[in-house]
Design an enzyme around this catalytic site. Structure first.
Site, PDB file in Angstrom:
ATOM      1  N   GLY A 123       0.611  -1.261   0.162  1.00 55.79           N
ATOM      2  CA  GLY A 123       0.180  -0.068  -0.103  1.00 55.79           C
ATOM      3  C   GLY A 123       0.847   1.179   0.039  1.00 55.79           C
ATOM      4  O   GLY A 123       1.959   1.107   0.351  1.00 55.79           O
TER       5      GLY A 123
ATOM      6  N   VAL B  18       3.396   1.248   2.972  1.00 62.34           N
ATOM      7  CA  VAL B  18       3.140  -0.096   3.780  1.00 62.34           C
ATOM      8  C   VAL B  18       3.841  -1.243   2.998  1.00 62.34           C
ATOM      9  O   VAL B  18       3.549  -1.603   1.831  1.00 62.34           O
ATOM     10  CB  VAL B  18       1.459  -0.479   3.983  1.00 62.34           C
TER      11      VAL B  18
ATOM     12  N   ASP C 117     -11.710  10.057   8.665  1.00 64.18           N
ATOM     13  CA  ASP C 117     -11.169   9.301   7.146  1.00 64.18           C
ATOM     14  C   ASP C 117     -11.745   8.201   7.275  1.00 64.18           C
ATOM     15  O   ASP C 117     -11.159   7.270   6.596  1.00 64.18           O
ATOM     16  CB  ASP C 117      -9.485   9.270   7.143  1.00 64.18           C
TER      17      ASP C 117
END
Length: 404
Positions: free
Chosen positions: A15, A22, A152
């Protein structure tokens, strides 16, 4: 637990976000220096001085790391991570990088799962929506008890564990709010004069015509996160930062009037709608149109179906945060909605038949079978800064994934 990057081997990138990258990582090299770590885990790495990084990237990363530390430790001082929130496994820091280890979620995220369904198939059933939304309500309740607004919530930030349960991730946009904004986000005090909502403020966003826009039925395959300002808080505890993802931003954020924990219940309503109908309720053909829709349109339900799920969504998507479900009674008010009738809130983590069970990661199995060597995350970032640099692992830290 303090980690050393030269003792870790990255398998692949899983990611990339606004503040960090990540990696899927293992420490199962010769000597097994971290026996407490699982064979595979996720490592989020932030470049502290990257020219391409946002100005506040380091501050946001340290806030996220601090919050993860709080989530991992219970008030009694024991390691007792919430079942639907990540636990911090360890952290590392070099002059260039800040990194922390988290459990690996092999099921990907809800956004990928939702859009993997064929276009002629139904989206998530009401039972599946209930399963995922219930666990997210439980996770948000824990954050709100710590006076943290997540800010978020979206399918991309809801990961699936190997068990099929959810893990809420990515906390760099979250914020700690003073107690005055927890009990009620509709604080009677006006915002500071410099940030008072005005026609001029809305005109800067939408132009001269603040008229009602037609709803656009566009599948949200691509989303842009907005973070226009690093504005702080008012004296009464409300936050004024314009942050979030445009399709999930609440009306009070768009209006710039200050916001509290109720922004998370709004986003939960948008998420429930997308899971049920395959699109977000206010998506327009442009950012301005999306924001106009957020302020002026009501969610449309295909076939005018009236059911408990539609009622839950409508109440979560109340334009006025003071009237929004959860704004007065918090998570308990949301849990009491008829849509959740029969849910055993105390046994959510013990349910063994989730709607979706992740399959084994084939690429990882092939890498292990082939005895593939991983790479050093420090070399990865050096390669980004110097494209001609080799990303091959250094001999001193090389290990075979087959060894574990």
């Amino acid at each position: 637990m303090e980690l050393e990057l030269d003792r870790l081997r990255a398998v692949r990138v899983i990611g990339r976000g606004a503040t960090g990258t990540v990696f899927l990582v293992t420490s199962r090299c010769a000597g097994d220096p971290y026996p407490h770590l699982p064979p595979l885990f996720a490592l989020k790495v932030v470049e502290k001085h990257s020219p391409s990084a946002k100005p506040d990237a380091d501050r946001r990363a340290r806030w996220e790391l601090n919050l993860l530390s709080r989530l991992t430790i219970s008030p009694a001082g024991d390691a007792a991570a919430h079942p639907f929130l990540p636990s911090l496994l360890g952290a590392a820091e070099t002059p260039e990088l800040l990194a922390w280890a988290l459990p690996f979620c092999p099921g990907g995220d809800l956004h990928a799962l939702l859009h993997s369904l064929s276009s002629d198939a139904a989206f998530f059933s009401p039972a599946a929506v209930r399963f995922y939304i219930s666990e997210l309500v439980d996770a948000l309740a824990h954050l709100h008890a710590l006076r943290v607004a997540y800010r978020d919530l979206k399918p991309e930030n809801v990961l699936l564990q190997a068990s099929g349960h959810v893990t809420l991730t990515d906390f760099d946009l979250s914020r700690h709010l003073p107690p005055s904004s927890v009990s009620s986000v509709a604080d009677p005090l006006p915002p500071p004069p410099a940030r008072r909502c005005s026609r001029r403020h809305l005109t800067r966003i939408f132009g001269d015509h603040l008229k009602k826009a037609r709803s656009a039925r566009v599948s949200p395959v691509s989303r842009r996160r907005t973070s226009f300002s690093a504005a702080g808080e008012s004296g009464d505890g409300r936050a004024f930062s314009f942050v979030g993802t445009e399709e999930y931003v609440s009306p009070e954020v768009v209006r710039g009037e200050g916001h509290g924990l109720a922004v998370d219940w709004w986003a939960l309503g948008v998420l429930a709608y997308e899971m049920a109908y395959g699109r977000t309720p206010f998506k327009g053909r442009s950012r301005k149109e999306t924001f106009r829709n957020v302020l002026s349109l009501s969610p449309e339900f295909p076939g005018n179906r009236r059911c408990d799920l539609a009622d839950l969504i409508e109440r979560l998507l109340a334009k006025d945060p003071a009237r929004r479900l959860g704004s007065t009674g918090g998570a308990d008010e949301v849990r009491a909605h008829p849509f959740f009738r029969g849910v055993r809130w105390d046994l959510l983590a013990d349910i063994t038949r989730p709607p979706f069970l992740p399959q084994p990661v084939e690429e990882l199995e092939e890498a292990v079978a082939a005895g593939s060597e991983g790479f050093d995350v420090r070399d990865y970032f050096k390669g980004l800064r110097q494209p001609s640099a080799s990303l091959s692992p250094s001999p001193s830290s090389s290990c075979s994934l087959a060894e574990f």
